[in-house]
Write a protein that holds these residues in place. Sequence first.
Motif, PDB file in Angstrom:
ATOM      1  N   ARG A   1       7.123   9.039   3.486  1.00 48.83           N
ATOM      2  CA  ARG A   1       5.743   9.146   3.974  1.00 48.83           C
ATOM      3  C   ARG A   1       4.760   8.657   2.930  1.00 48.83           C
ATOM      4  NH1 ARG A   1       3.163  13.118   4.914  1.00 48.83           N
ATOM      5  NH2 ARG A   1       1.989  12.233   6.657  1.00 48.83           N
ATOM      6  N   GLY A   2       5.215   7.755   2.050  1.00 50.04           N
ATOM      7  CA  GLY A   2       4.358   7.241   0.998  1.00 50.04           C
ATOM      8  C   GLY A   2       3.408   6.161   1.488  1.00 50.04           C
ATOM      9  N   MET A   3       2.571   5.698   0.576  1.00 49.60           N
ATOM     10  CA  MET A   3       1.589   4.658   0.917  1.00 49.60           C
ATOM     11  C   MET A   3       2.267   3.329   1.227  1.00 49.60           C
ATOM     12  SD  MET A   3      -1.162   5.572  -2.066  1.00 49.60           S
ATOM     13  CE  MET A   3      -1.053   7.227  -2.762  1.00 49.60           C
ATOM     14  N   LEU A   4       3.371   3.034   0.527  1.00 49.28           N
ATOM     15  CA  LEU A   4       4.157   1.823   0.775  1.00 49.28           C
ATOM     16  C   LEU A   4       5.630   2.236   0.881  1.00 49.28           C
ATOM     17  CD1 LEU A   4       2.487  -0.639  -1.798  1.00 49.28           C
ATOM     18  CD2 LEU A   4       2.114  -0.542   0.678  1.00 49.28           C
ATOM     19  N   PRO A   5       6.044   2.754   2.021  1.00 51.15           N
ATOM     20  CA  PRO A   5       7.380   3.352   2.137  1.00 51.15           C
ATOM     21  C   PRO A   5       8.514   2.351   1.899  1.00 51.15           C
ATOM     22  CG  PRO A   5       5.981   3.934   4.006  1.00 51.15           C
ATOM     23  CD  PRO A   5       5.281   2.847   3.267  1.00 51.15           C
ATOM     24  N   VAL A   6       9.518   2.790   1.157  1.00 48.90           N
ATOM     25  CA  VAL A   6      10.698   1.958   0.926  1.00 48.90           C
ATOM     26  C   VAL A   6      11.396   1.580   2.229  1.00 48.90           C
ATOM     27  CG1 VAL A   6      13.015   1.914  -0.099  1.00 48.90           C
ATOM     28  CG2 VAL A   6      11.085   2.774  -1.427  1.00 48.90           C
ATOM     29  N   PRO A   7      11.610   2.514   3.184  1.00 47.54           N
ATOM     30  CA  PRO A   7      12.297   2.127   4.428  1.00 47.54           C
ATOM     31  C   PRO A   7      11.622   0.968   5.151  1.00 47.54           C
ATOM     32  CG  PRO A   7      12.194   4.508   4.241  1.00 47.54           C
ATOM     33  CD  PRO A   7      11.333   3.961   3.144  1.00 47.54           C
ATOM     34  N   ARG A   8      10.314   0.927   5.128  1.00 48.07           N
ATOM     35  CA  ARG A   8       9.606  -0.172   5.783  1.00 48.07           C
ATOM     36  C   ARG A   8       9.769  -1.472   4.995  1.00 48.07           C
ATOM     37  NH1 ARG A   8       3.565   1.222   6.738  1.00 48.07           N
ATOM     38  NH2 ARG A   8       3.408   0.685   4.518  1.00 48.07           N
ATOM     39  N   TYR A   9       9.773  -1.348   3.678  1.00 48.29           N
ATOM     40  CA  TYR A   9       9.883  -2.538   2.823  1.00 48.29           C
ATOM     41  C   TYR A   9      11.233  -3.216   2.966  1.00 48.29           C
ATOM     42  CZ  TYR A   9      10.143  -5.310  -1.490  1.00 48.29           C
ATOM     43  OH  TYR A   9      10.319  -6.321  -2.404  1.00 48.29           O
ATOM     44  N   ILE A  10      12.305  -2.454   2.990  1.00 49.36           N
ATOM     45  CA  ILE A  10      13.641  -3.066   3.008  1.00 49.36           C
ATOM     46  C   ILE A  10      13.975  -3.696   4.357  1.00 49.36           C
ATOM     47  CG2 ILE A  10      14.536  -1.589   1.180  1.00 49.36           C
ATOM     48  CD1 ILE A  10      15.785   0.195   3.250  1.00 49.36           C
ATOM     49  N   THR A  11      13.168  -3.437   5.371  1.00 49.89           N
ATOM     50  CA  THR A  11      13.367  -4.136   6.646  1.00 49.89           C
ATOM     51  C   THR A  11      12.821  -5.559   6.586  1.00 49.89           C
ATOM     52  OG1 THR A  11      11.272  -3.340   7.563  1.00 49.89           O
ATOM     53  CG2 THR A  11      13.237  -1.979   7.937  1.00 49.89           C
ATOM     54  N   ARG A  12      11.950  -5.829   5.608  1.00 48.10           N
ATOM     55  CA  ARG A  12      11.334  -7.152   5.491  1.00 48.10           C
ATOM     56  C   ARG A  12      11.940  -7.997   4.383  1.00 48.10           C
ATOM     57  NH1 ARG A  12       6.719  -3.935   4.772  1.00 48.10           N
ATOM     58  NH2 ARG A  12       6.378  -5.014   2.787  1.00 48.10           N
ATOM     59  N   VAL A  13      12.610  -7.368   3.442  1.00 49.32           N
ATOM     60  CA  VAL A  13      13.111  -8.069   2.258  1.00 49.32           C
ATOM     61  C   VAL A  13      14.625  -7.978   2.219  1.00 49.32           C
ATOM     62  CG1 VAL A  13      13.044  -8.179  -0.256  1.00 49.32           C
ATOM     63  CG2 VAL A  13      10.974  -7.573   1.017  1.00 49.32           C
ATOM     64  N   HIS A  14      15.278  -9.134   2.051  1.00 48.63           N
ATOM     65  CA  HIS A  14      16.742  -9.181   2.016  1.00 48.63           C
ATOM     66  C   HIS A  14      17.273  -8.675   0.679  1.00 48.63           C
ATOM     67  CE1 HIS A  14      20.841 -10.886   2.227  1.00 48.63           C
ATOM     68  NE2 HIS A  14      20.659 -10.824   3.536  1.00 48.63           N
ATOM     69  N   PHE A  15      18.483  -8.158   0.707  1.00 47.40           N
ATOM     70  CA  PHE A  15      19.131  -7.637  -0.504  1.00 47.40           C
ATOM     71  C   PHE A  15      19.172  -8.683  -1.610  1.00 47.40           C
ATOM     72  CE2 PHE A  15      22.897  -7.076  -3.157  1.00 47.40           C
ATOM     73  CZ  PHE A  15      22.752  -5.756  -3.583  1.00 47.40           C
ATOM     74  N   LYS A  16      19.415  -9.946  -1.264  1.00 44.83           N
ATOM     75  CA  LYS A  16      19.510 -11.000  -2.277  1.00 44.83           C
ATOM     76  C   LYS A  16      18.185 -11.218  -3.003  1.00 44.83           C
ATOM     77  CE  LYS A  16      23.259 -13.634  -0.139  1.00 44.83           C
ATOM     78  NZ  LYS A  16      23.665 -14.952   0.444  1.00 44.83           N
ATOM     79  N   GLN A  17      17.085 -10.951  -2.320  1.00 53.37           N
ATOM     80  CA  GLN A  17      15.776 -11.112  -2.937  1.00 53.37           C
ATOM     81  C   GLN A  17      15.446  -9.962  -3.875  1.00 53.37           C
ATOM     82  OE1 GLN A  17      14.025 -11.740   1.231  1.00 53.37           O
ATOM     83  NE2 GLN A  17      12.638 -12.931  -0.053  1.00 53.37           N
ATOM     84  N   ALA A  18      15.920  -8.787  -3.538  1.00 53.42           N
ATOM     85  CA  ALA A  18      15.622  -7.595  -4.328  1.00 53.42           C
ATOM     86  C   ALA A  18      16.816  -6.655  -4.297  1.00 53.42           C
ATOM     87  CB  ALA A  18      14.376  -6.899  -3.787  1.00 53.42           C
ATOM     88  N   PRO A  19      17.851  -6.943  -5.089  1.00 52.53           N
ATOM     89  CA  PRO A  19      19.053  -6.102  -5.080  1.00 52.53           C
ATOM     90  C   PRO A  19      18.726  -4.644  -5.399  1.00 52.53           C
ATOM     91  CG  PRO A  19      19.412  -8.119  -6.335  1.00 52.53           C
ATOM     92  CD  PRO A  19      17.948  -8.049  -6.049  1.00 52.53           C
TER      93      PRO A  19
END
Length: 474
Positions: free
Chosen positions: A42-60
């Motif tokens: 429930r943060g200002m920039l939630p990790v769950p939302r971020y990892i749906t947009r960024v591939h593992f290879k871009q940000a392991p």
Amino acid sequence: MDWFVAPEYWLSRLVFQRALAVVYLVAFLAAVLQFRALIGERGMLPVPRYITRVHFKQAPSVFHFHYSDRFFAAWSWAGCAVSVALIAGVDSYLPLWAGMVLWLIPWLLYLSIVNVGQTWYSFGWESLLLEVGFLAVFLGNDEVAPPIVVLFLLRWILFRVEFGAGLIKIRGDACWRKLTCLDYHHETQPMPGPLSWFFHHLPKPLHRAEVAANHFTQLVVPVLLFTPQPIATAAASLMIVTQLWLVLSGNFSWLNWITIVVALSAVEFPTTAPKVSGPPLWYEVVVLAVGAGLVALSYHPVRNMISRSQVMNRSFDPLHLVNTYGAFGSVSRIRYEVVVEGTADDIPREDSDWREYEFRGKPGDPRRWPRQFAPYHLRLDWLMWFAALSPAYAASWFGGLVERLLENDRDTLRLLHRCPFPPDEPPRYIRARVYRYRFTTWRELRETGACWNRTYVREFMPPSRLAAPAAQRR
């Protein structure tokens, strides 16, 4: 291979490793104490939302495979535990390979955090900790003498940190060339410290001398790191003194401290090295292979450093193995601050009872003296400084901050120094206004007791409220 190791640096390695473990501990503590409000579910920039947009290879990151606030907290606390073990010197009692694995663990743990930290983890000292931490894996323990290749690469990092920062200044703001930047910097830096007021009021000729000394330390001294001893030790020692001066003048997270830590690895302490056996062949092969790889990856930072369009604080690979650094290529002449206020009134008016939120580190109440927080990093306070420079810096997270203040969100309020509303009575409206801040003069300080003088400039955000009660939006 006798040339492979430098036994005389055994104490330098020991001091470097223990000090680096302390920096790791501070970084993990900052993560575990702040993540829920910033990047949690429930943060200002939630990790769950971020990892749906960024591939593992871009940000392991391990959080691509699983995320929950409880898991992130456990991950960060594990980093704290390993850091404490390294501070205690547990790696010295392990076989060489096991000691290397122990040093690899905090690097992997922190890499996963940084790569999902988004704006909150976009600072140069995050990449610097990862780059230095990766090299620490291959520095060895009490079973072997320190390898020359790794010691050289640590000096290479120190060179890029200092020389890159020097170049960005000379190429950037004209005040660095005119030696006048410190007429403003101590007042306009992101987070002043308890002595910043006094540094600002030093005589201008001394400010000129400070800038000239900074140019010498960043543009000339780094070259001396690659000269024979005792010149290299003298160069590293001068850098340490300069960094301690910066520690006194402001709050720059652990940037100054980790620079000091790396500089310690170049200092040759006058002591007798203990007897150790020669390094095993597998260790030599691994260190040489890693060294060759890092030298090859240095192409991009070097190209950036010599470029007229040099950029600061950028990673050229998702593992943050070799990066470019630099700070304050330009210096603000005027300090602006975003002041956040709330009211419980049903209809917000100019004469409503507006109560100000007080942040831990950023200036707010003019009578509240700045405090020392570094090496601890107050991420929200730093981003509020950027928000005052331009609303664009806060576009992705400021709305989330306001929503959570309107809810009296417990995790968000923990990031603040003071909330003006009771826990069970959140404000009805929040507004934000921009003020110009300047340090008071000696006379003003004596007469008012305030270290800051502030003047209203403009509206940052009009009075805003929640569209629906929190219970209905969840």
